[in-house]
Design a protein around this motif. Structure first.
Motif, mmCIF file in Angstrom:
data_model
loop_
_atom_site.group_PDB
_atom_site.id
_atom_site.type_symbol
_atom_site.label_atom_id
_atom_site.label_comp_id
_atom_site.label_asym_id
_atom_site.label_seq_id
_atom_site.Cartn_x
_atom_site.Cartn_y
_atom_site.Cartn_z
ATOM 1 N N ALA A 131 -3.081 2.132 9.850
ATOM 2 C CA ALA A 131 -3.208 3.208 8.652
ATOM 3 C C ALA A 131 -2.012 4.152 8.716
ATOM 4 N N GLY A 132 -0.687 3.344 8.864
ATOM 5 C CA GLY A 132 0.604 4.061 8.880
ATOM 6 C C GLY A 132 1.115 4.029 10.237
ATOM 7 N N GLY A 133 0.594 3.248 11.111
ATOM 8 C CA GLY A 133 1.020 3.183 12.456
ATOM 9 C C GLY A 133 2.049 1.886 12.585
ATOM 10 N N ALA A 134 1.707 1.379 13.782
ATOM 11 C CA ALA A 134 2.593 -0.017 14.495
ATOM 12 C C ALA A 134 2.209 -1.161 13.531
ATOM 13 N N HIS A 135 1.073 -1.117 12.729
ATOM 14 C CA HIS A 135 0.557 -2.260 12.234
ATOM 15 C C HIS A 135 0.564 -2.113 10.814
ATOM 16 N N GLY A 136 1.393 -1.411 10.286
ATOM 17 C CA GLY A 136 1.430 -1.193 8.716
ATOM 18 C C GLY A 136 0.646 -0.150 8.190
ATOM 19 N N HIS A 137 0.366 -0.269 6.629
ATOM 20 C CA HIS A 137 -0.508 0.798 6.194
ATOM 21 C C HIS A 137 -1.379 -0.269 5.108
ATOM 22 N N LYS A 138 -2.544 -0.398 5.500
ATOM 23 C CA LYS A 138 -3.583 -1.069 4.637
ATOM 24 C C LYS A 138 -3.652 -0.281 3.302
ATOM 25 N N GLY A 139 -3.830 1.134 3.390
ATOM 26 C CA GLY A 139 -3.754 1.896 2.065
ATOM 27 C C GLY A 139 -2.685 1.396 1.167
ATOM 28 N N ARG A 140 -1.620 1.366 1.635
ATOM 29 C CA ARG A 140 -0.547 1.202 0.745
ATOM 30 C C ARG A 140 -0.506 -0.617 0.323
ATOM 31 N N GLU A 141 -1.128 -1.451 1.094
ATOM 32 C CA GLU A 141 -1.307 -2.672 0.978
ATOM 33 C C GLU A 141 -2.379 -2.893 -0.319
ATOM 34 N N ALA A 142 -3.214 -2.051 -0.190
ATOM 35 C CA ALA A 142 -4.461 -2.140 -0.980
ATOM 36 C C ALA A 142 -3.901 -1.821 -2.511
ATOM 37 N N ALA A 143 -3.282 -0.697 -2.311
ATOM 38 C CA ALA A 143 -2.546 -0.029 -3.878
ATOM 39 C C ALA A 143 -1.464 -1.376 -4.459
ATOM 40 N N LEU A 144 -0.703 -1.765 -3.713
ATOM 41 C CA LEU A 144 0.187 -2.991 -3.993
ATOM 42 C C LEU A 144 -0.681 -4.310 -4.531
ATOM 43 N N ALA A 145 -1.652 -4.601 -3.682
ATOM 44 C CA ALA A 145 -2.508 -5.518 -4.242
ATOM 45 C C ALA A 145 -3.071 -5.444 -5.715
ATOM 46 N N ALA A 146 -3.325 -4.040 -5.805
ATOM 47 C CA ALA A 146 -3.964 -3.937 -7.251
ATOM 48 C C ALA A 146 -2.904 -3.835 -8.426
ATOM 49 N N LEU A 147 -1.680 -3.392 -7.945
ATOM 50 C CA LEU A 147 -0.634 -3.452 -8.846
ATOM 51 C C LEU A 147 -0.297 -4.807 -9.244
ATOM 52 N N GLU A 148 -0.181 -5.690 -8.199
ATOM 53 C CA GLU A 148 0.112 -7.076 -8.181
ATOM 54 C C GLU A 148 -0.693 -7.865 -9.319
ATOM 55 N N MET A 149 -2.160 -7.502 -9.029
ATOM 56 C CA MET A 149 -3.084 -8.122 -9.828
ATOM 57 C C MET A 149 -3.361 -7.861 -11.303
ATOM 58 N N VAL A 150 -2.893 -6.369 -11.414
ATOM 59 C CA VAL A 150 -2.834 -5.817 -12.839
ATOM 60 C C VAL A 150 -1.704 -6.525 -13.553
ATOM 61 N N THR A 151 -0.827 -6.717 -12.974
ATOM 62 C CA THR A 151 0.550 -7.153 -13.550
ATOM 63 C C THR A 151 0.524 -8.888 -13.881
ATOM 64 N N VAL A 152 0.031 -9.440 -12.854
ATOM 65 C CA VAL A 152 -0.149 -10.815 -13.153
ATOM 66 C C VAL A 152 -1.329 -11.210 -14.268
ATOM 67 N N LEU A 153 -2.447 -10.470 -14.107
ATOM 68 C CA LEU A 153 -3.498 -10.693 -15.141
ATOM 69 C C LEU A 153 -2.836 -10.105 -16.393
ATOM 70 N N GLY A 154 -2.173 -9.073 -16.623
ATOM 71 C CA GLY A 154 -1.521 -8.776 -17.930
ATOM 72 C C GLY A 154 -0.742 -9.784 -18.329
ATOM 73 N N ARG A 155 0.179 -10.538 -17.502
ATOM 74 C CA ARG A 155 0.889 -11.586 -18.068
ATOM 75 C C ARG A 155 0.088 -12.856 -18.505
ATOM 76 N N LEU A 156 -0.939 -13.139 -17.598
ATOM 77 C CA LEU A 156 -1.592 -14.200 -17.964
ATOM 78 C C LEU A 156 -2.346 -14.011 -19.386
ATOM 79 N N ALA A 157 -2.770 -12.686 -19.689
ATOM 80 C CA ALA A 157 -3.510 -12.565 -20.915
ATOM 81 C C ALA A 157 -2.554 -12.711 -22.171
ATOM 82 N N SER A 158 -1.281 -12.310 -21.775
ATOM 83 C CA SER A 158 -0.238 -12.204 -23.110
ATOM 84 C C SER A 158 0.377 -13.815 -23.213
ATOM 85 N N ARG A 159 -0.115 -14.599 -22.465
ATOM 86 C CA ARG A 159 0.228 -16.173 -22.552
ATOM 87 C C ARG A 159 -0.106 -16.987 -23.953
#
Ligand code: INI
Length: 159
Positions: A131-159
């Protein structure tokens, strides 16, 4: 051949709406996850007014809240944040399994990214380290996963 392999710098956060469901159980850790997730969304152009945060008692309750949020049709992604720490009882396994199963079910049922940002660790120190220590930040990773999915699904929808 089309490739949908999206870099961090391409994540399209501006104008997207996110909901975060954060458990109160182990709040000292989950609050850190939440802080990191909010910061990460902001860094990727998401307006604070486009993020709603819902608190629930524990990780077990994340799927139901995510389901209600998904059903509104008002979000591009939902992020579930929690921390389940193994104790001496099998409770850990029930909570983890039901949370993961429920999050996946809501995601598929509503055709919406619902991110599993739930730490499942043996002890408090392991959770803190993620949670922001030696093994990274799962909260940030979760937000990045959401952003990536939103972006990739948006691109697939406009294909
Ligand atoms: N909920 C958590 O989010 N983390 C835990 O570590 C945890 N433990 O250890 O019991 C936990 N239990 C509560 C559970 O999520 C529900 O809120 C409760 O069972 C009521 O349904």
């Amino acid at each position: 051949m089309a490739r949908y392999d999206i870099e961090h710098s391409e994540y399209e956060g501006a104008g997207r709406r996110f909901a975060i469901v954060a458990a109160r159980f182990n709040a000292d850790i989950v609050d850190r996850l939440l802080e990191g997730a909010l910061a990460c969304l902001g860094e990727h152009g998401v307006a604070s007014t486009d993020v709603d945060v819902v608190r629930v008692p524990g990780a077990f309750e994340i799927p139901l809240a995510a389901q209600r949020l998904a059903a509104t049709g008002g979000y591009d992604a939902v992020v579930g944040l929690g921390t389940v720490i193994r104790g001496e009882t099998p409770h850990f396994d029930y909570v983890c399994n039901e949370c993961a199963r429920g999050v996946a079910a809501v995601s598929l049922q509503h055709d919406l990214p619902v991110i599993f940002g739930v730490l499942t660790t043996d002890d408090h120190a392991q959770a803190l380290a993620r949670a922001g220590g030696a093994h990274g930040h799962k909260g940030r990773e979760a937000a990045l996963a959401a952003l990536e999915m939103v972006t990739v699904l948006g691109r697939l929808a406009s294909r």
